[in-house]
Each structure stands twice: as structure tokens, then as C-alpha cells.
Enzyme design. Structure first.
Site, short mmCIF file in Angstrom:
data_model
loop_
_atom_site.label_atom_id
_atom_site.label_comp_id
_atom_site.label_asym_id
_atom_site.label_seq_id
_atom_site.Cartn_x
_atom_site.Cartn_y
_atom_site.Cartn_z
N LYS A 56 0.86 -1.17 0.00
CA LYS A 56 0.00 0.00 0.00
C LYS A 56 0.91 1.24 0.00
CE LYS A 56 -2.73 3.38 1.48
NZ LYS A 56 -2.20 4.76 1.64
N GLU A 105 9.96 1.67 10.52
CA GLU A 105 11.02 2.67 10.32
C GLU A 105 10.32 4.02 10.38
OE1 GLU A 105 12.98 5.47 9.31
OE2 GLU A 105 12.77 4.77 7.23
N CYS A 162 13.83 10.84 6.62
CA CYS A 162 13.82 10.48 8.04
C CYS A 162 15.18 10.65 8.68
CB CYS A 162 13.33 9.06 8.20
SG CYS A 162 14.26 7.85 7.23
N GLU A 188 10.19 16.66 14.72
CA GLU A 188 10.63 16.33 13.36
C GLU A 188 9.88 17.22 12.37
OE1 GLU A 188 11.48 12.45 10.59
OE2 GLU A 188 9.56 12.54 11.62
#
Length: 499
Positions: free
Chosen positions: A182, A257, A291, A392
Site C-alpha cells: 500500500k 522505520e 527520516c 521532526e
């Protein structure tokens, strides 16, 4: 220079070896981040499509050619797929740029490198070995064997769709699993393009399936489906937490992750020009949408001013514009929601007392067209307790923090909820090895940054996730271990006592 066209491309999903639309017949638009215009239509899948895909994956796992295929044959299919990806790397990279707005140079480089994962894990497929155990019981032969974990749901993000899918797909298929993929609703096209090559390579129907659509519809149905044995997810911390809670209901295996707030620590003996270039790579490459972005610079107080001066001077030379232009160095933000979020984080930094030394606003340069561009941004006067140092951003926003001594540097670097990556800039070999021990992060780069390989494990500590991708360790997360006991003794022992 690659050219974009004005056509709207209509895509289909790939389920059970067949191409088609969503069961509902609905589609949604995919926007080009540079032009802000529709360039593709994608099927809007729901629970019915997910169920069909999981059923196909389960059937392929339990019966048919894939179920009886020797690991060496699986490896050959993976290597054949690698060759097809290498052949079509330009076309795949163009889809990536149209979908996520990242630079042609970066996406073409990634698509050219992706085949190495399939070659590597193709070679590893028939080297999954059990062991004979020197067991402490008489007249007993005991060994272990490794079997595929089952049907894998792979959920991928919008920043590097094919690369991050490959990190899941190559080890999963090498292990003998089947998959339902997906992709992000913002970047589904390149994954569907890849399925044409999966089909051409000769993978049996149902081994690899793709459903497209939105998280609350397709994504939620996939993670909760009882036919899924493992979820491999790359994305935000909030989504990862929700997936982990859903997976707990049926004890699905997990590889997550997630995010990062990675530090680049610059010591007083660093080669400053190299550190400046490394920090630029860590925060402004990919417009900071990665990331592993090195979004916190922790610099020795003696170098603080010199670093900021050199860094700003170099960053101001960055060329913004059309990501298909090979000369462009900073492209657009991929999605409108992320564009707004980055601007909100910039406002938060100002409100928190940080000083904006560069950027801090939308980019309105003529070469930026109608896309979602943000000027590369640097904040100084940041302390590690500020929200901008802990949140973040996932955009081109750097926080600069100073330190006095080595102990403070390690403390500041570790003082976030995340632990994905860290960079260290020093010429002191003792300090290099100390950094590897002291820093709580899954990847430590010394005098370099943002380097990955199919040979090296990738993943983080703390809120940055669990499990590892790439390297030999990755395939273990797609296997179950079975212990086999064979008693060759003449008679059975006392049945009422544990042997």
C-alpha cells in the site's frame, strides 16, 4: 533534461496477477509538486480490494508455483527483476519526480541503485541456513529451519517510494513471503509502474499485489486484516504507533522505520568545510524530506560563528527550481499538508525564541513555478529544550545548538525521543570510536552523512522504530525459526517428566 507532458495518466492496481480498478470504481488525483497540477489518476481502493489482495497473497503463499519454488529459483526471479529495473530506471525515476517532486538527479540515482538490493537478496535467497544443535539430550537429533513469516503488508511513504519499498520487497521475497503493498496516496504511480516489471519478470500471480488509496480506508483495512502475518511500515511516528496497536490484536510481526531528529555533532578539530558540506547534504538535500535528515547541528562553541557564516554562505548558493532540471539542487515540498506543516514549524521556532539566520518563508522565486517551495532555513540561538529542537520538521529547516565539552555533546545529541541516525565531524580517532558507543542511534556516520547501502542495516532506536532494513539482518525479520527434534533412542523416557 527529461520532459513532463500535459497528459493525465490513468493507472490501475495489480491484484492476483490482474490489472484493474478499485471495486468502487472511484479514483483520486495525484498532483505534480512542481506544477501543482493533476498528472495522474489512481484507483481509490477500500476494504473489498484489500481483502481480495490478501486472499491472493495467501493463496500464492500456500499453493501454486511460489509455494513449491526452490530458493534458488526465487533468487533468479529477483535478479531478473533487478535487470528490468536497471533497463527502465529512467522511466521509473520520471514517475518518481512527477509524483513527489524530488530531484531528477536523486531519483535517477536511486532507481539506478535499486537493482543492487534485488541482486543482493536474490543471492541471499538460497543461503538461508538452519543449524544442527549439539543438544544436551541423549539419542536426540535437533536442528533449526527458517520459514517465511507469511503474508507481508508493506506500507510505504511519499518521500522515496521505490527505494523504501525495495528495502521491504527484496528481503521479503527472498525469504519466500508474499506481499500486499500500500503506497502513499500522494505517490502511488511509481509503485504501479514497478508492478509492470514484476509481471514481466515472471513472478507468479498473487506473490506481489498493490492496493492504492487512503490510510483510513485501504491502509486501516490492510493492517487489521487477519490474513496478514507481518507489517513493514515506513512513515511517521503517530501512524507507526497506531499500526503497532492494531498489530497487537493478532500479534502480527512488525518492522517500523519511523521518524528522526538526528544530530550532526561538530567538534573543534573538525575540517570545517567538509562539515559544512555534510550538513548541507543532511538537511537541504531532498528538501529535508527524509527520516535521516540531520536537522540538529550541535557545534562546539569555538566554531559556532564560523560554522554559521560558512554554512549560510554555501546554502545561499543552492539553486531552486524544476526538479527535472539537472542543475536544480533544492526542489519542492511533496504535499500541500507537509508544506503547511513546515511553515507552522518555522513559526513555532520564532515564537520559541530562536533566531532565523536564513530563509524562514515560502520561496517565491520565478524558477519555482506554482509548486510548494520553502526557502532553505537556518535557526540559531536554539536550545535543545525548544520545540524546534525536538519536533521532526521533515523539511529544509536546520537548528544550530552549541556545546562546551564532549560530555555535553553526547548528552545533547541523545536528548530527543528519536534515535535513527547521527553524524560526527572530528579528526580524533578516539572520539570517533567513543561516538559509536555513546550515541543512541541506529546509524552513526563519521566525517560523512546520508550514505546508505544494500549491505548495511538501516533502522533506529527509541521512537525511530524497530527492526532493521537492508543488510543480512533484514531477511531475519521476514522469517520464522522452527526447532525440529528427532528422537532415535530405543525406548521412550518417563512420559510424566520433562526431558
Amino acid at each position: 533534461m527529461q520532459q513532463r507532458d500535459d497528459r493525465i495518466h490513468d493507472y490501475q492496481v495489480y491484484i492476483g496477477g490482474q490489472w484493474g480498478g478499485a471495486a468502487s470504481g472511484e479514483t483520486f488525483d495525484s498532483l505534480d509538486p512542481y506544477t501543482a497540477k493533476v498528472w495522474a489518476r489512481i484507483p481509490r481502493c477500500g476494504a473489498a480490494d484489500v481483502d481480495r489482495a490478501v486472499t491472493a497473497a495467501r493463496a500464492a503463499l500456500d499453493s501454486g508455483p511460489w509455494a513449491t519454488m526452490h530458493p534458488t529459483q526465487r533468487g533468479l526471479l529477483l535478479r531478473r527483476l533487478a535487470e528490468l529495473i536497471a533497463r527502465d530506471a529512467d522511466r521509473l525515476a520520471l514517475s518518481e519526480v512527477r509524483d513527489n517532486g524530488k530531484l531528477w538527479a536523486e531519483m535517477r540515482g536511486q532507481c539506478g541503485y535499486i537493482p543492487q538490493w534485488f541482486h543482493y537478496f536474490g543471492g541471499l535467497a538460497d543461503k538461508i541456513e538452519g543449524a544442527v544443535l549439539p543438544i544436551d539430550k541423549p539419542d536426540m537429533f535437533t536442528y533449526t529451519r527458517h520459514e517465511p513469516v507469511g503474508v507481508v503488508a508493506a506500507i510505504t511513504p511519499w518521500n522515496s517510494p521505490l527505494l523504501l519499498l525495495t528495502w521491504k520487497m527484496a528481503p521479503a521475497l527472498a525469504a519466500g513471503c508474499t506481499m500486499v503493498i500500500k503506497p502513499s496516496e500522494f505517490t502511488s504511480a511509481s509503485t504501479l509502474d514497478l508492478m509492470r516489471l514484476v509481471e514481466e519478470a515472471g513472478f507468479p500471480p498473487g506473490v506481489v499485489n498493490v492496493v492504492t488509496g487512503f490510510g483510513p480506508e485501504a491502509g486501516a483495512a490492510l493492517t487489521a486484516h487477519p490474513g496478514v502475518d507481518k507489517i513493514a511500515f515506513t512513515g511517521g511516528e503517530g501512524s507507526g504507533r497506531a499500526i503497532a496497536k492494531t498489530a497487537a490484536d493478532t500479534f502480527k510481526r512488525l518492522t517500523l522505520e519511523l521518524g528522526g531528529k538526528s544530530a550532526q555533532v561538530i567538534f573543534e578539530d573538525a575540517v570545517l568545510d567538509n562539515a559544512v558540506r555534510g550538513v548541507v547534504s543532511g538537511i537541504f538535500a531532498a528538501s529535508g524530506q527524509t527520516c535521516i535528515a540531520g536537522s540538529r547541528v550541535i557545534v562546539h562553541e569555538s566554531l559556532h560563528d564560523a560554522f554559521v557564516e560558512k554554512f549560510v554562505a554555501l546554502a545561499r548558493t543552492a539553486r531552486m527550481g524544476d526538479p527535472l532540471d539537472p542543475a536544480t539542487q533544492v526542489g519542492p515540498v511533496t504535499t500541500p499538508p507537509q508544506y503547511r506543516r513546515i511553515l507552522d514549524c518555522i513559526a513555532m521556532a520564532r515564537q520559541g525564541g530562536a533566531t532565523c539566520a536564513m530563509g524562514g518563508e515560502p520561496a517565491k522565486r520565478p524558477e519555482c513555478g506554482d509548486g510548494w517551495f520553502i526557502e532553505p532555513t537556518v535557526f540559531t540561538g536554539v536550545t535543545n529544550d525548544m520545540a524546534i529542537a525536538q519536533t521532526e520538521v521533515f523539511g529544509p529547516v536546520l537548528s544550530v545548538i552549541s556545546f562546551r565539552d564532549e560530555d555535553e555533546a553526547w548528552r545533547l545529541a541523545n536528548d530527543t525521543p528519536y534515535g535513527l541516525a547521527a553524524g560526527v565531524w572530528t579528526q580524533d580517532q578516539r572520539r570517533m570510536f567513543t561516538a559509536a558507543k555513546k550515541l543512541r542511534a541506529g546509524m552513526i556516520w563519521t566525517n560523512c552523512y546520508r550514505t546508505v547501502s544494500y549491505m548495511s542495516p538501516f533502522g533506529g532506536f527509541k521512537s525511530s522504530g524497530m527492526g532493521r532494513e537492508s543488510g543480512q539482518e533484514a531477511i531475519r525479520d521476514y522469517l520464522e525459526t522452527k526447532a525440529v527434534w528427532m528422537d532415535y533412542g530405543a525406548e521412550q523416557a518417563n512420559p510424566f517428566v520433562l526431558r
